[in-house]
Each structure stands twice: as C-alpha cells, then as structure tokens.
Design a protein around this motif. Structure first.
Motif, PDB file in Angstrom:
ATOM      1  N   THR A  35      -3.091  24.811  25.835  1.00  0.00           N
ATOM      2  CA  THR A  35      -1.720  24.929  25.341  1.00  0.00           C
ATOM      3  C   THR A  35      -0.986  26.117  25.953  1.00  0.00           C
ATOM      4  O   THR A  35       0.240  26.207  25.844  1.00  0.00           O
ATOM      5  N   LYS A  41       0.984  19.860  26.200  1.00  0.00           N
ATOM      6  CA  LYS A  41      -0.033  20.064  25.160  1.00  0.00           C
ATOM      7  C   LYS A  41       0.432  21.079  24.122  1.00  0.00           C
ATOM      8  O   LYS A  41       0.099  20.980  22.950  1.00  0.00           O
ATOM      9  N   GLU A  42       1.207  22.054  24.570  1.00  0.00           N
ATOM     10  CA  GLU A  42       1.760  23.011  23.628  1.00  0.00           C
ATOM     11  C   GLU A  42       2.687  22.324  22.637  1.00  0.00           C
ATOM     12  O   GLU A  42       2.629  22.567  21.426  1.00  0.00           O
TER      13      GLU A  42
END
Length: 367
Positions: A35, A41-42
């Motif tokens: 992340t 993904k964060e």
C-alpha cells in the motif's frame, strides 16, 4: 582498561572468560508495504477500513432494532437455549465493537506510517524541549495517520463511534421509569383523621406507647400500613413484593427520646415552628442518610448525634437533624408525630420534604 579477551580468576579456582560485547544490531532496512508503493492497493485498503466501520454502524442499528422489536419473553429460542432478545443484543453489540477494532487495526497495519524509531530514556519529568518534541511528534503522527487527508475513513469512523452511543442511551430505559414526584411522598401521608398512621417497631410490627420509651431509647420503625393496609383503606397488593420494599426504603424511621429541654425546635417548609412535632421529648426522623442513602442508627446518647456508618455524616437530632459533620449536604427529614386516643405514637402527616439522598431538583430551606 582490561582487554575484552582477558580472563579473571574464579574464587573457587579456574578462570572465568569475559564475554564478547554484543554488537549494535542497528535497525533493519525498511520494508515498503504494497500500500506504500501501489496507489490502487492503498485505495482498496482505505475502502476496506471504511467498510469495516460501516459494518459497525449497521450492527449498532441492528442492536437498536432488536432491542425494540424482540421481547424478553419470546417463546422461540436460538442455539444453546438462549433467548432471541439476549442473543441478538449481545451479538450485534459485540459485532459493532469488533468491526471498529478490526478496522482500526487494518488501518494501522496498511495505511499508517510504520517506520521504527529509537529514542533514549529520560527522567520522569521531561524538559520543555522534550515536551515540544513530543507535541510535534503527536502532530506528525496525526499527519502520518492520514486522518486529515482520508475523509472516507475519518467520516466512517466518526459515524460508527457516534452510533455506539445510542445503545447506551436506550439501555437507560431498562433502569425503570423516572421517579417523578414519588420521592416527595411516602406512605406516612396515607393516614386519615379517623385512622392516623401508627408508628410500629420494624420487624415485629407492634405499636409504640409514648410512655414505654425512656430517655436515650432509640427505636427503628416503619408505618403500620405496611402490615395492616386495610386499616388505612390501602389495597394490600400495594404493599407486597417490590412495592413493599420501595415503601420501606422511603418510610424507614428512627424514634429517639431525649430530655424535652434539649430540643431546639426548628421551622418547617412554611416557616412555622416545629415545637408541636414532638411528644414529651420523642422525635422522629428519616432513617435514610441524605448523602447517598445509607440506613443510619448509630446513636451518641449524650450529644443526640446520629452517625452514618458509610461516610461518617453526623446529624444532630436535638437540632432539627442538622448536619454537624461529614459529606451530607442536607438535614435529616423530620416526621411530625403525636399520640392517638390510646396513647400510641402516630404521624401527624407525611414528611414536608423529600427523603433520601440529595438531588438537583430538591428544594431546600434554612431551618
């Protein structure tokens, strides 16, 4: 200085080897999380945290729905024989707390800064410079947490935590109805001119002749209506079970006989003298302490002081029950008494003020 490879003699013979010093391991290289380097993904982690907080809010709403729709007496049960209401309330409140906890852990592990830091120990009291550094570190931590730039997480967390206050509010409903004006009245006021309320000994329910009491005698008493309700046209069901305990808790009384010359009659709620509230030196006061409601009966005969065993509040029964020591903020309520045609002690009326602990709506007048 002694070389680290030197040896020392053992008092019991032989030699002791000096251990090599432990090298400073330092800190490992920081490992970046997915992340930290992948915006997608964060963002996904941020949505996951918000979803957990959202599930907490849903669980709180489900708790409220279960509270108002499921009755404790429901006949259908769930696994383990637990009632539907009990199981639903425990389950949904537990889930509401669980989702908040899991969401915060997920937020910390995936999105908050995870750099390891090293700091030296310092005395218990920090210097002003260290305090400034600590405040700055706190501000930096808030900034690194991303709560300011992640409105989705911030708002969902505030919503979930805010809703958690509602179960506490609705559960207050189970404490019972508000007392209203019930604290201002006791069963002592149920007597009539034709049947004034007799004062009887607590536990054995026998009436008390004024002539039977000697100076220094202290008697714990109750109203006769709790034992003989028909005498005062009271429905017997009104003095049974829980109702009986409620009446006793408010009407418990102490009789004390002293030298009539020791009594300093005060004034009642209307400003009139209490001189006719006693019978030949016999005074009657509530047994319930005005601090937190403990029952009191520790009498100091020579001073006419009554001591509460809980917090040592002390009342002067010769002077309108005024507080002479301790945390109690109000005098003991006094019951006006007289004798009936047979010489038994009876109440003239109810207390002219609420009995029991102080509360903010309670009126108070100087006596």
């Amino acid at each position: 200085m002694t070389d680290v490879h030197d040896t020392h003699s053992d008092p019991h013979g032989g030699e002791l080897a000096v251990a090599e010093p432990i090298p400073d391991p330092g800190l490992p290289d920081h490992q970046w999380r997915p992340t930290d380097v992948d915006p997608a993904k964060e963002k996904r982690a941020e949505r996951q945290v918000a979803a957990l907080f959202g599930l907490s809010a849903v669980s709180t709403v489900a708790f409220l729905v279960a509270y108002f729709t499921l009755d404790i007496g429901d006949n259908w049960h769930v696994i383990g024989g637990f009632g539907a209401s009990t199981m639903a309330l425990g389950l949904f409140l537990g889930l509401a707390l669980l989702f908040i906890g899991v969401g915060i852990i997920h937020w910390a592990r995936k999105l908050m800064a995870d750099h390891e830091i090293v700091e030296l120990r310092h005395p218990a009291k920090s210097s002003d410079e260290d305090r400034e550094v600590a405040v700055q570190a706190l501000n930096d931590g808030i900034a690194e947490s991303g709560i300011g730039r992640r409105p989705l997480i911030r708002n969902s967390l505030l919503g979930a935590v805010g809703l958690l206050g509602l179960p506490a509010v609705v559960l207050l409903r189970d404490l019972g109805p508000l007392p209203g004006r019930k604290l201002y009245h006791t069963i002592w006021g149920s007597g009539t001119p034709n049947a004034p309320m007799r004062i009887v000994r607590d536990g054995i329910w026998t009436p008390i002749l004024a002539s039977d009491l000697e100076i220094g005698d202290l008697v714990n008493c109750q109203p006769d209506a709790l034992h003989n309700p028909e005498r005062y046209d009271i429905d017997p069901t009104e003095v049974e079970g829980v109702n009986l305990q409620i009446h006793k808790s408010k009407a418990s009384l102490i009789l004390l006989r002293m030298n009539p010359g020791d009594i300093k009659p005060g004034k009642d709620a209307n400003g009139d003298s209490r001189a006719n509230w006693t019978v030949n030196g016999i005074v009657a006061y509530s047994k319930i302490c005005t601090h937190v409601g403990c029952p009191i009966s520790l009498n100091e005969r020579t001073t006419h002081h009554l001591l509460c065993p809980c917090h040592q509040s002390t009342f002067d029964l010769a002077d309108s029950g005024k507080v002479v020591f301790g945390p109690a903020g109000r005098p003991l309520p006094q019951l006006p008494i007289t004798v009936d045609d047979e010489g038994y002690l009876v109440a003239q009326s109810d207390f002219d003020e609420p009995v029991g602990p102080s509360f903010w709506e309670r009126d108070y007048y100087e006596r």
